[in-house]
Design a protein around this motif. Structure first.
Motif, PDB file in Angstrom:
ATOM      1  N   GLY A 109     -15.295 -13.753  -6.654  1.00 27.67           N
ATOM      2  CA  GLY A 109     -14.233 -12.961  -6.049  1.00 27.67           C
ATOM      3  C   GLY A 109     -14.705 -11.685  -5.397  1.00 27.67           C
ATOM      4  O   GLY A 109     -13.925 -11.007  -4.724  1.00 27.67           O
ATOM      5  N   ARG A 110     -15.954 -11.336  -5.555  1.00 30.61           N
ATOM      6  CA  ARG A 110     -16.437 -10.062  -4.996  1.00 30.61           C
ATOM      7  C   ARG A 110     -16.596 -10.138  -3.474  1.00 30.61           C
ATOM      8  O   ARG A 110     -16.500  -9.120  -2.788  1.00 30.61           O
ATOM      9  N   ALA A 111     -16.833 -11.322  -2.940  1.00 26.58           N
ATOM     10  CA  ALA A 111     -16.921 -11.492  -1.490  1.00 26.58           C
ATOM     11  C   ALA A 111     -15.515 -11.623  -0.914  1.00 26.58           C
ATOM     12  O   ALA A 111     -14.721 -12.438  -1.383  1.00 26.58           O
ATOM     13  N   ARG A 112     -15.210 -10.804   0.083  1.00 28.16           N
ATOM     14  CA  ARG A 112     -13.888 -10.834   0.727  1.00 28.16           C
ATOM     15  C   ARG A 112     -14.088 -10.898   2.237  1.00 28.16           C
ATOM     16  O   ARG A 112     -14.799 -10.070   2.805  1.00 28.16           O
ATOM     17  N   ASN A 113     -13.426 -11.838   2.867  1.00 19.24           N
ATOM     18  CA  ASN A 113     -13.453 -11.902   4.326  1.00 19.24           C
ATOM     19  C   ASN A 113     -12.457 -10.882   4.872  1.00 19.24           C
ATOM     20  O   ASN A 113     -11.252 -11.007   4.674  1.00 19.24           O
ATOM     21  N   GLY A 114     -12.966  -9.853   5.543  1.00 19.82           N
ATOM     22  CA  GLY A 114     -12.115  -8.765   6.009  1.00 19.82           C
ATOM     23  C   GLY A 114     -11.041  -9.209   6.968  1.00 19.82           C
ATOM     24  O   GLY A 114      -9.906  -8.712   6.919  1.00 19.82           O
ATOM     25  N   ASP A 115     -11.369 -10.142   7.862  1.00 19.20           N
ATOM     26  CA  ASP A 115     -10.362 -10.622   8.821  1.00 19.20           C
ATOM     27  C   ASP A 115      -9.176 -11.254   8.098  1.00 19.20           C
ATOM     28  O   ASP A 115      -8.020 -11.053   8.478  1.00 19.20           O
ATOM     29  N   PHE A 116      -9.486 -12.008   7.036  1.00 16.47           N
ATOM     30  CA  PHE A 116      -8.416 -12.655   6.283  1.00 16.47           C
ATOM     31  C   PHE A 116      -7.503 -11.625   5.630  1.00 16.47           C
ATOM     32  O   PHE A 116      -6.271 -11.691   5.754  1.00 16.47           O
ATOM     33  N   PHE A 117      -8.082 -10.644   4.950  1.00 18.82           N
ATOM     34  CA  PHE A 117      -7.262  -9.671   4.221  1.00 18.82           C
ATOM     35  C   PHE A 117      -6.514  -8.737   5.165  1.00 18.82           C
ATOM     36  O   PHE A 117      -5.410  -8.295   4.847  1.00 18.82           O
ATOM     37  N   ARG A 118      -7.072  -8.474   6.336  1.00 18.31           N
ATOM     38  CA  ARG A 118      -6.324  -7.684   7.321  1.00 18.31           C
ATOM     39  C   ARG A 118      -5.139  -8.463   7.860  1.00 18.31           C
ATOM     40  O   ARG A 118      -4.082  -7.884   8.154  1.00 18.31           O
ATOM     41  N   MET A 119      -5.283  -9.786   7.990  1.00 16.85           N
ATOM     42  CA  MET A 119      -4.157 -10.605   8.429  1.00 16.85           C
ATOM     43  C   MET A 119      -3.014 -10.566   7.408  1.00 16.85           C
ATOM     44  O   MET A 119      -1.839 -10.583   7.778  1.00 16.85           O
ATOM     45  N   ILE A 120      -3.347 -10.505   6.143  1.00 19.19           N
ATOM     46  CA  ILE A 120      -2.328 -10.519   5.092  1.00 19.19           C
ATOM     47  C   ILE A 120      -1.748  -9.122   4.858  1.00 19.19           C
ATOM     48  O   ILE A 120      -0.520  -8.932   4.854  1.00 19.19           O
ATOM     49  N   TYR A 121      -2.631  -8.130   4.675  1.00 26.25           N
ATOM     50  CA  TYR A 121      -2.190  -6.814   4.202  1.00 26.25           C
ATOM     51  C   TYR A 121      -2.261  -5.704   5.239  1.00 26.25           C
ATOM     52  O   TYR A 121      -1.716  -4.619   5.014  1.00 26.25           O
ATOM     53  N   GLY A 122      -2.918  -5.942   6.375  1.00 24.01           N
ATOM     54  CA  GLY A 122      -3.051  -4.918   7.400  1.00 24.01           C
ATOM     55  C   GLY A 122      -4.381  -4.193   7.314  1.00 24.01           C
ATOM     56  O   GLY A 122      -5.164  -4.376   6.379  1.00 24.01           O
ATOM     57  N   ASP A 123      -4.638  -3.344   8.297  1.00 19.53           N
ATOM     58  CA  ASP A 123      -5.870  -2.562   8.381  1.00 19.53           C
ATOM     59  C   ASP A 123      -5.519  -1.106   8.080  1.00 19.53           C
ATOM     60  O   ASP A 123      -4.847  -0.444   8.875  1.00 19.53           O
ATOM     61  N   CYS A 124      -5.983  -0.594   6.956  1.00 18.12           N
ATOM     62  CA  CYS A 124      -5.612   0.775   6.562  1.00 18.12           C
ATOM     63  C   CYS A 124      -6.173   1.811   7.525  1.00 18.12           C
ATOM     64  O   CYS A 124      -5.604   2.891   7.684  1.00 18.12           O
ATOM     65  N   ARG A 125      -7.258   1.481   8.209  1.00 17.98           N
ATOM     66  CA  ARG A 125      -7.877   2.452   9.109  1.00 17.98           C
ATOM     67  C   ARG A 125      -7.033   2.713  10.349  1.00 17.98           C
ATOM     68  O   ARG A 125      -7.186   3.732  11.004  1.00 17.98           O
ATOM     69  N   SER A 126      -6.150   1.790  10.659  1.00 20.64           N
ATOM     70  CA  SER A 126      -5.247   1.987  11.796  1.00 20.64           C
ATOM     71  C   SER A 126      -3.804   2.183  11.343  1.00 20.64           C
ATOM     72  O   SER A 126      -2.873   2.084  12.143  1.00 20.64           O
ATOM     73  N   GLY A 127      -3.601   2.448  10.062  1.00 20.24           N
ATOM     74  CA  GLY A 127      -2.257   2.687   9.532  1.00 20.24           C
ATOM     75  C   GLY A 127      -1.473   1.438   9.244  1.00 20.24           C
ATOM     76  O   GLY A 127      -0.259   1.505   9.004  1.00 20.24           O
ATOM     77  N   GLY A 128      -2.126   0.273   9.234  1.00 19.10           N
ATOM     78  CA  GLY A 128      -1.403  -0.983   9.068  1.00 19.10           C
ATOM     79  C   GLY A 128      -0.976  -1.304   7.655  1.00 19.10           C
ATOM     80  O   GLY A 128      -0.153  -2.211   7.442  1.00 19.10           O
ATOM     81  N   VAL A 129      -1.516  -0.594   6.670  1.00 19.92           N
ATOM     82  CA  VAL A 129      -1.177  -0.885   5.274  1.00 19.92           C
ATOM     83  C   VAL A 129      -0.036  -0.014   4.774  1.00 19.92           C
ATOM     84  O   VAL A 129       0.836  -0.476   4.024  1.00 19.92           O
TER      85      VAL A 129
END
Length: 269
Positions: A109-129
Motif C-alpha cells: 500500500g505504500r506505492a500510490r499512483n498520483g494520477d489515480f488519487f488526484r482523479m478521486i480526491y483532487g490535487d491539493c496543490r491547486s486547491g482541488g482537495v
C-alpha cells in the motif's frame, strides 16, 4: 589453483546477484490478477469508476487512466516513486494479522499512483482537495480534537466510524489516542517528491510520541532496518475494519500512520 579461483569467482558472482536482487526487490511476482484488481477498484470507488475497459480505468467524468504503464517489473525505488495502478496491488495487505517485521522492501500500500488519487480526491496543490474537506470531532470522549478529512468516497464516514469504536476502548488505550498528530496536510512524503496520503485528506497520524518510524531507527547488526512497534493491535484492527491500512505493516515502517485504502482489502468496507 584454477579450481579454487573458479569457486571464488562463483561465490563473488552469487553475492553480487543476491545483492542486486535485494536492492531491486521487484514486487511484481505477487501481483494480483487483473480481473481481481478491476473488481476491487470498482467496488471501492463506485462513484468514480464506471468501468475497466481492457487496460483502461474509465472514470465517471469520461477520463481514462491505464492500469499498466507498460514499463514492466520495476526496481523498488521506481516502484515507489512512479507506480502504475496495478503496481499498487503488488503486495497483499496482511489485515487482521499480528504485527511482524515485513521482509525487505515489502511495503503493501505504500506505492500510490498520483494520477489515480488526484482523479478521486483532487490535487491539493491547486486547491482541488479543500472544497471536499469536512471537520470531524475525533474521539469526543477521549480527545475532542477537530480534524479535517475528505468527504469523498466515504472517507469521512470511515473516519467517524473508527473514531466511535476507538472512543469506546478501555482507558488503558488512551495514551495512544488522546493526541492525534494530524490529518489533512498538503505535503510530499519526506525524502521524496511524491504527494503524501495526507494531501488527499485520507490519512491520520496517531500517538506520535509513542510511534516508530524507519527513518528514525538505527540499523541492527547487519545495518538493516530494525522493526519496532508499540501501537496496540486492538487499535490497528479497528482501523483495518473500516478500510484503513497501517504503516506498521511496511518494511519501511511508520507506525503512527493510517490511511483510507479500501481497494487493498479483500472485501472493501
Amino acid at each position: 589453483m584454477k579450481r579454487r579461483d573458479a569457486d571464488a569467482s562463483m561465490v563473488t558472482r552469487t553475492i553480487l546477484v543476491c545483492a542486486l536482487l535485494a536492492a531491486c526487490s521487484c514486487a511484481h511476482a505477487q501481483k494480483l490478477p487483473r480481473d481481481e484488481i478491476a473488481a476491487r477498484l470498482m467496488a471501492s470507488y463506485p462513484s468514480f469508476i464506471t468501468a475497466i475497459d481492457g487496460n483502461d480505468i474509465v472514470f465517471a467524468n469520461g477520463s481514462k487512466l491505464p492500469l499498466d504503464d507498460g514499463a514492466g517489473a520495476k526496481p523498488f525505488d521506481a516502484w515507489l516513486d512512479k507506480p502504475d495502478v496495478e503496481d499498487m496491488f503488488d503486495f497483499t495487505y496482511p489485515a487482521n494479522t499480528p504485527a511482524a517485521a515485513p521482509a525487505l522492501n515489502v511495503d503493501p500500500g505504500r506505492a500510490r499512483n498520483g494520477d489515480f488519487f488526484r482523479m478521486i480526491y483532487g490535487d491539493c496543490r491547486s486547491g482541488g482537495v479543500t472544497p471536499f474537506l469536512v471537520e470531524i470531532v475525533w474521539l469526543p470522549k477521549k480527545s475532542g480534537a477537530r480534524l479535517q478529512v475528505t468527504t469523498l468516497n466515504g472517507a469521512a464516514k470511515a473516519f467517524e466510524a473508527v473514531s466511535a469504536e476507538l472512543d469506546a476502548l478501555p482507558a488503558t488505550f488512551d495514551d495512544f489516542l488522546t493526541s492525534p498528530g494530524g490529518t489533512y496536510n498538503c505535503r510530499v512524503i519526506a525524502g521524496t517528491e511524491t504527494m503524501s496520503a495526507h494531501g488527499y485528506g485520507i490519512a491520520i497520524d496517531i500517538a506520535v510520541s509513542q510511534a516508530h518510524y524507519w527513518r528514525w531507527a538505527k540499523g541492527g547488526p547487519s545495518g538493516a532496518i530494525e522493526y519496532k512497534n508499540a501501537i496496540p493491535m486492538e487499535i490497528v484492527a479497528i482501523f483495518e475494519k473500516h478500510g484503513f491500512i497501517w504503516g506498521g505493516r511496511w518494511h519501511h515502517y511508520d507506525t503512527m500512520h493510517f490511511e483510507y485504502r479500501p481497494e487493498l482489502m479483500a472485501t472493501p468496507p
